[in-house]
Write a protein that holds these residues in place. Structure first.
Motif, mmCIF file in Angstrom:
data_model
loop_
_atom_site.group_PDB
_atom_site.id
_atom_site.type_symbol
_atom_site.label_atom_id
_atom_site.label_comp_id
_atom_site.label_asym_id
_atom_site.label_seq_id
_atom_site.Cartn_x
_atom_site.Cartn_y
_atom_site.Cartn_z
ATOM 1 N N LEU A 203 0.810 -1.137 0.027
ATOM 2 C CA LEU A 203 0.001 0.224 -0.184
ATOM 3 C C LEU A 203 1.015 1.452 -0.049
ATOM 4 O O LEU A 203 0.571 2.309 -0.380
ATOM 5 C CB LEU A 203 -0.823 0.075 1.306
ATOM 6 N N LEU A 204 2.096 1.038 0.499
ATOM 7 C CA LEU A 204 3.051 2.320 0.466
ATOM 8 C C LEU A 204 3.809 2.409 -0.874
ATOM 9 O O LEU A 204 4.718 3.530 -0.765
ATOM 10 C CB LEU A 204 3.897 2.460 1.615
ATOM 11 N N ALA A 205 3.573 1.628 -1.615
ATOM 12 C CA ALA A 205 4.582 1.597 -2.939
ATOM 13 C C ALA A 205 4.625 3.095 -3.637
ATOM 14 O O ALA A 205 5.437 3.490 -3.732
ATOM 15 C CB ALA A 205 4.109 0.425 -3.843
ATOM 16 N N ARG A 206 3.317 3.424 -3.809
ATOM 17 C CA ARG A 206 3.380 4.913 -4.479
ATOM 18 C C ARG A 206 3.863 5.880 -3.791
ATOM 19 O O ARG A 206 4.630 6.654 -4.129
ATOM 20 C CB ARG A 206 1.753 5.305 -4.846
ATOM 21 N N PRO A 207 3.427 6.142 -2.334
ATOM 22 C CA PRO A 207 4.170 7.093 -1.742
ATOM 23 C C PRO A 207 5.502 7.348 -1.592
ATOM 24 O O PRO A 207 6.335 8.036 -1.435
ATOM 25 C CB PRO A 207 3.396 7.052 -0.414
ATOM 26 N N LEU A 208 5.856 6.010 -1.251
ATOM 27 C CA LEU A 208 7.521 5.696 -1.382
ATOM 28 C C LEU A 208 8.295 6.101 -2.645
ATOM 29 O O LEU A 208 9.170 6.568 -2.763
ATOM 30 C CB LEU A 208 7.988 4.120 -0.944
ATOM 31 N N ASN A 209 7.405 5.751 -3.824
ATOM 32 C CA ASN A 209 8.141 6.159 -5.055
ATOM 33 C C ASN A 209 8.267 7.978 -4.999
ATOM 34 O O ASN A 209 9.198 8.249 -5.345
ATOM 35 C CB ASN A 209 7.110 5.758 -6.412
ATOM 36 N N ALA A 210 7.452 8.505 -4.479
ATOM 37 C CA ALA A 210 7.369 9.836 -4.512
ATOM 38 C C ALA A 210 8.457 10.269 -3.394
ATOM 39 O O ALA A 210 9.107 11.292 -3.618
ATOM 40 C CB ALA A 210 5.884 10.423 -4.135
#
Length: 326
Positions: A203-210
């Motif tokens: 679930l944190l994949a997108r925020p971590l990309n940012a």
């Protein structure tokens, strides 16, 4: 292309799992292995297959996935390609809790270690998060707080071991890192925590990309750096705390696998995490099988094998210009 690579990785993991069940310190004919899995008769070989090798393989898959995903999250969170789960003091907290349980509370069973180790890992992660500035934390402060906490806790562990020889005797096997003590009770205790940690990481994949592009860019893209760091800390605690509690502090897996995965997938965490979840158990179980075979009828702990195999490979990879620039 990346989807096909992931399917191929899953197939390799299945083969390694079969090897883990089929080969060990005791030589068992493949026909007896098959019988132990699907036509249990109560023979000695059947018991080894069902009650020793199968739980060991399951724990290897769970612990490997936990360490691989935790390493990937750590490297994204700190924006440090050399980060690994121990950087936040998780391993040190678990070790300190286990030595306390042995020396002061008389705990002797692995199932008893699990809860102490997990609580120790969680407590130290919270401490590191607070010392690092809580929601105002940045990667450098988190790394420094984790390093300081680890140094203090390992000093405590060494002091207790020197003063209590019984604690040293019981702890030294656990601190090497091993899957040998796997049993259904331990798996049942750590599996929910690992499952929750993996789901949270995905679930944190997108925020971590940012986050990998810096806090200002992350905010511009709609991410919330403070909340993402807090949830990432929780994720690493769940994953690494559970794996360390069950197997001891196993090094290298959480450091090396994300490097290998990035060479395949690029920097996108939406692909890094699933690949790490599959390839880390391949490394861990493969090392465990090697440790069981090279010193028959004795056994070399998996933590030793991963260090021996991984060190030279890692040195070679970081010497490459492409890997050094990640």
């Amino acid at each position: 292309m990346r989807a096909a690579g992931l399917l191929l990785s899953v197939a390799v993991l299945v083969l390694v799992c079969l090897a883990s069940i089929s080969f060990g310190a005791k030589s068992i004919p493949l026909a007896d292995v098959w019988q132990g899995l699907f036509a249990h008769s109560g023979s000695g070989n059947d018991v080894i297959v069902r009650e020793v090798r199968v739980p060991r393989t399951v724990l290897g898959v769970l612990a490997g996935a936990a360490l691989g995903v935790a390493g990937a999250v750590m490297q994204a969170l700190t924006r440090n390609p050399l980060a690994e789960p121990g950087l936040l003091g998780v391993n040190a907290g678990a070790s300190a809790a286990v030595v306390t349980a042995i020396s002061f509370f008389g705990v002797t069973s692995l199932t008893g270690y699990v809860w102490f180790a997990f609580l120790g890992a969680g407590a130290v992660s919270v401490l590191v998060y607070v010392l690092g500035g809580s929601r105002a934390a940045n990667p450098v402060r988190l790394a420094l707080a984790g390093t300081a906490a680890s140094a203090a806790l390992y000093g405590y562990v060494n002091a207790v071991q020197l003063l209590d020889s019984a604690a040293l005797d019981k702890l030294r096997f656990w601190t090497v890192g091993s899957l040998a003590a796997a049993d259904p009770a331990t798996i049942a205790k750590v599996a929910p925590f690992i499952g929750a940690g993996v789901v949270l990481a995905l679930l944190l994949a997108r925020p971590l990309n940012a986050m990998e592009m810096g806090d200002d860019t992350a905010r511009a893209l709609g991410a919330r750096p403070g909340r993402t760091r807090a949830l990432s800390m929780l994720c690493v605690t769940l994953l690494c705390g559970a794996a360390t509690a069950a197997c001891g502090p196993i090094v290298f897996v959480g450091l090396m696998i994300p490097h290998l995965v990035r060479a395949i997938t690029g920097p996108d965490m939406r692909w890094i995490l699933p690949y790490a979840m599959v390839l880390a158990p391949v490394l861990l179980l493969g090392a465990d099988v090697i440790g069981r075979l090279v010193t028959r009828p004795a056994e070399l702990q998996v933590g030793i094998v991963t260090a021996l195999l991984g060190g030279p490979v890692f040195i070679q990879l970081v010497r490459r210009r492409r890997m050094a620039q990640l």
